[in-house]
Design a protein around this motif. Structure first.
Motif, PDB file in Angstrom:
ATOM      1  N   ASN A  77      35.333  87.994  59.829  1.00  0.00           N
ATOM      2  CA  ASN A  77      35.116  87.700  58.552  1.00  0.00           C
ATOM      3  C   ASN A  77      33.768  88.186  57.938  1.00  0.00           C
ATOM      4  N   ASP A  78      33.989  89.019  56.918  1.00  0.00           N
ATOM      5  CA  ASP A  78      32.818  89.673  56.438  1.00  0.00           C
ATOM      6  C   ASP A  78      32.062  88.930  55.572  1.00  0.00           C
ATOM      7  N   LEU A  79      32.699  87.903  55.161  1.00  0.00           N
ATOM      8  CA  LEU A  79      31.791  86.924  54.282  1.00  0.00           C
ATOM      9  C   LEU A  79      30.599  85.969  54.985  1.00  0.00           C
ATOM     10  N   PHE A  80      30.835  85.882  56.339  1.00  0.00           N
ATOM     11  CA  PHE A  80      30.128  85.405  57.141  1.00  0.00           C
ATOM     12  C   PHE A  80      29.201  85.941  58.144  1.00  0.00           C
ATOM     13  N   LEU A  81      29.486  87.216  58.301  1.00  0.00           N
ATOM     14  CA  LEU A  81      28.841  88.182  59.064  1.00  0.00           C
ATOM     15  C   LEU A  81      28.220  89.308  58.494  1.00  0.00           C
ATOM     16  N   LYS A  82      26.779  89.627  58.725  1.00  0.00           N
ATOM     17  CA  LYS A  82      26.058  90.497  57.876  1.00  0.00           C
ATOM     18  C   LYS A  82      24.929  91.226  58.814  1.00  0.00           C
ATOM     19  N   LEU A  83      24.823  92.489  58.621  1.00  0.00           N
ATOM     20  CA  LEU A  83      23.548  93.118  59.305  1.00  0.00           C
ATOM     21  C   LEU A  83      22.414  92.308  58.673  1.00  0.00           C
ATOM     22  N   TRP A  84      21.274  92.190  59.739  1.00  0.00           N
ATOM     23  CA  TRP A  84      20.304  91.340  59.345  1.00  0.00           C
ATOM     24  C   TRP A  84      19.360  91.915  58.327  1.00  0.00           C
ATOM     25  N   HIS A  85      19.388  93.157  57.873  1.00  0.00           N
ATOM     26  CA  HIS A  85      18.649  93.605  56.800  1.00  0.00           C
ATOM     27  C   HIS A  85      19.422  93.472  55.433  1.00  0.00           C
ATOM     28  N   GLU A  86      20.711  93.039  55.332  1.00  0.00           N
ATOM     29  CA  GLU A  86      21.446  92.844  54.176  1.00  0.00           C
ATOM     30  C   GLU A  86      21.123  91.721  53.590  1.00  0.00           C
ATOM     31  N   ILE A  87      20.461  90.710  54.088  1.00  0.00           N
ATOM     32  CA  ILE A  87      20.175  89.338  53.726  1.00  0.00           C
ATOM     33  C   ILE A  87      18.679  89.068  53.736  1.00  0.00           C
ATOM     34  N   ASN A  88      18.160  87.890  53.118  1.00  0.00           N
ATOM     35  CA  ASN A  88      16.806  87.553  52.969  1.00  0.00           C
ATOM     36  C   ASN A  88      16.345  87.260  54.608  1.00  0.00           C
ATOM     37  N   TYR A  89      15.178  88.109  54.961  1.00  0.00           N
ATOM     38  CA  TYR A  89      14.910  87.872  56.361  1.00  0.00           C
ATOM     39  C   TYR A  89      14.274  86.547  56.366  1.00  0.00           C
ATOM     40  N   LYS A  90      13.757  85.940  55.507  1.00  0.00           N
ATOM     41  CA  LYS A  90      13.223  84.388  55.818  1.00  0.00           C
ATOM     42  C   LYS A  90      14.470  83.479  55.864  1.00  0.00           C
ATOM     43  N   SER A  91      15.587  83.798  55.581  1.00  0.00           N
ATOM     44  CA  SER A  91      16.700  82.922  55.943  1.00  0.00           C
ATOM     45  C   SER A  91      17.183  82.890  57.031  1.00  0.00           C
ATOM     46  N   ILE A  92      16.725  83.836  57.974  1.00  0.00           N
ATOM     47  CA  ILE A  92      17.306  83.993  59.425  1.00  0.00           C
ATOM     48  C   ILE A  92      16.621  83.059  60.361  1.00  0.00           C
ATOM     49  N   GLY A  93      17.377  82.112  60.961  1.00  0.00           N
ATOM     50  CA  GLY A  93      16.795  81.486  62.069  1.00  0.00           C
ATOM     51  C   GLY A  93      16.595  81.894  63.590  1.00  0.00           C
ATOM     52  N   PHE A  94      15.535  82.449  64.130  1.00  0.00           N
ATOM     53  CA  PHE A  94      15.384  82.956  65.325  1.00  0.00           C
ATOM     54  C   PHE A  94      15.127  82.063  66.298  1.00  0.00           C
ATOM     55  N   SER A  95      15.385  82.275  67.567  1.00  0.00           N
ATOM     56  CA  SER A  95      15.174  81.581  68.850  1.00  0.00           C
ATOM     57  C   SER A  95      15.479  79.999  68.793  1.00  0.00           C
ATOM     58  N   MET A  96      16.435  79.506  68.200  1.00  0.00           N
ATOM     59  CA  MET A  96      17.003  78.359  68.182  1.00  0.00           C
ATOM     60  C   MET A  96      17.500  78.063  69.657  1.00  0.00           C
ATOM     61  N   LYS A  97      17.107  76.633  70.142  1.00  0.00           N
ATOM     62  CA  LYS A  97      17.413  76.341  71.389  1.00  0.00           C
ATOM     63  C   LYS A  97      18.960  76.039  71.513  1.00  0.00           C
ATOM     64  N   ASN A  98      19.367  75.256  70.468  1.00  0.00           N
ATOM     65  CA  ASN A  98      20.741  74.709  70.459  1.00  0.00           C
ATOM     66  C   ASN A  98      21.185  74.506  69.170  1.00  0.00           C
ATOM     67  N   ARG A  99      22.399  74.128  68.875  1.00  0.00           N
ATOM     68  CA  ARG A  99      23.025  73.993  67.442  1.00  0.00           C
ATOM     69  C   ARG A  99      22.309  72.545  66.843  1.00  0.00           C
ATOM     70  N   GLU A 100      21.696  71.721  67.469  1.00  0.00           N
ATOM     71  CA  GLU A 100      21.049  70.398  66.812  1.00  0.00           C
ATOM     72  C   GLU A 100      19.670  71.351  66.223  1.00  0.00           C
ATOM     73  N   HIS A 101      19.185  71.959  66.942  1.00  0.00           N
ATOM     74  CA  HIS A 101      17.643  72.773  66.535  1.00  0.00           C
ATOM     75  C   HIS A 101      18.036  73.710  65.452  1.00  0.00           C
ATOM     76  N   ALA A 102      19.311  74.355  65.516  1.00  0.00           N
ATOM     77  CA  ALA A 102      19.341  75.131  64.493  1.00  0.00           C
ATOM     78  C   ALA A 102      20.109  74.395  63.056  1.00  0.00           C
ATOM     79  N   GLN A 103      20.746  73.420  63.396  1.00  0.00           N
ATOM     80  CA  GLN A 103      20.929  72.593  62.023  1.00  0.00           C
ATOM     81  C   GLN A 103      19.672  71.939  61.260  1.00  0.00           C
ATOM     82  N   LYS A 104      18.719  71.418  62.056  1.00  0.00           N
ATOM     83  CA  LYS A 104      17.613  70.912  61.696  1.00  0.00           C
ATOM     84  C   LYS A 104      16.729  71.859  60.945  1.00  0.00           C
ATOM     85  N   SER A 105      16.770  73.147  61.229  1.00  0.00           N
ATOM     86  CA  SER A 105      16.118  74.072  60.831  1.00  0.00           C
ATOM     87  C   SER A 105      16.351  74.429  59.454  1.00  0.00           C
ATOM     88  N   ASP A 106      17.388  74.239  58.990  1.00  0.00           N
ATOM     89  CA  ASP A 106      17.768  74.558  57.538  1.00  0.00           C
ATOM     90  C   ASP A 106      18.067  75.900  57.188  1.00  0.00           C
TER      91      ASP A 106
END
Length: 223
Positions: A7-36
């Motif tokens: 689904n192209d709606l949900f998948l992008k090349l990283w340079h197509e979107i705002n870099y600051k909105s990318i969450g790197f090095s998340m340890k688990n789903r809870e960590h990712a969810q809390k990162s916002d």
């Protein structure tokens, strides 16, 4: 069910979107969810590459993937059904479904969501990581892969049939972490990487472009 990677709606090349909105090095789903964060690294398999790399895509997994889970067609049927989400964000050893003449297994650190075409092994110990990668990227293993899977597909079922030998003596002599770091440095030397900082030719600090290129070429030969 469809893989969310379709689904192209949900998948992008990283340079197509705002870099600051990318969450790197998340340890688990809870960590990712809390990162916002909205976007997270996505393992889409990719081309032939050993040890490290093929990290170009991000996926919208904001609020634990609520938008993907709620995405439906005009009849109200769920169109994108994420699978094996209990393994999301775990470190892995991955490979592409379509194999070439030689194996290309890669290490992915924690923080990635994995697509269906990126077959992966999870929950291994650190010493097992070295043993697995040395064996999997070995020519002997390539021959076994051809025997087990004569087609161009090598999925997890075939992987589980591989006889994993004891590689401890070899891992004492060969540093897998060094091989991974060499591949990472190579990957990060180009703008395609989100960890890119400086062109390697410029980094040689030579007085002109010709000397810089020759120095960079020699450095690659030495490596």
């Amino acid at each position: 069910s469809s893989d969310l990677a379709n689904n192209d709606l949900f998948l992008k090349l990283w340079h197509e979107i705002n870099y600051k909105s990318i969450g790197f090095s998340m340890k688990n789903r809870e960590h990712a969810q809390k990162s916002d964060n909205k976007w997270f690294p996505f393992n889409k398999a990719g081309e032939f590459r050993k040890w490290y790399g093929n990290q170009e895509y991000v996926v919208n997994w904001k609020n634990d993937g609520s938008e993907i889970k709620d995405y439906r067609d005009e009849n109200g049927k769920q169109r994108s059904r994420p699978q094996n989400i209990e393994y999301y964000f775990k470190e892995s050893i991955s490979w592409s479904d379509v194999t070439s003449s030689t194996n290309a297994f890669r290490f992915y650190p924690c923080g990635f969501i994995h697509g269906n075409v990126a077959h992966s092994v999870f929950d291994f110990k650190n010493d097992e990581k070295a043993e697995f990668l040395l064996f999997l990227n070995n020519k002997f293993c390539s021959d076994l892969v051809k025997i087990l899977s004569p087609t161009m597909h090598f999925d997890i079922g075939y992987f589980n049939k591989l006889p994993m030998p004891n590689m401890q003596e070899i891992t004492k002599k060969v540093s897998v972490d060094k091989l991974i770091n060499l591949a990472k440095n190579d990957w990060d030397s180009y703008e395609i990487s989100w960890d890119f900082t400086q062109n390697p030719i410029i980094r040689t600090e030579q007085p002109n472009l010709e000397q810089a290129f020759n120095t960079w070429q020699q450095q690659n030969a030495d490596a």
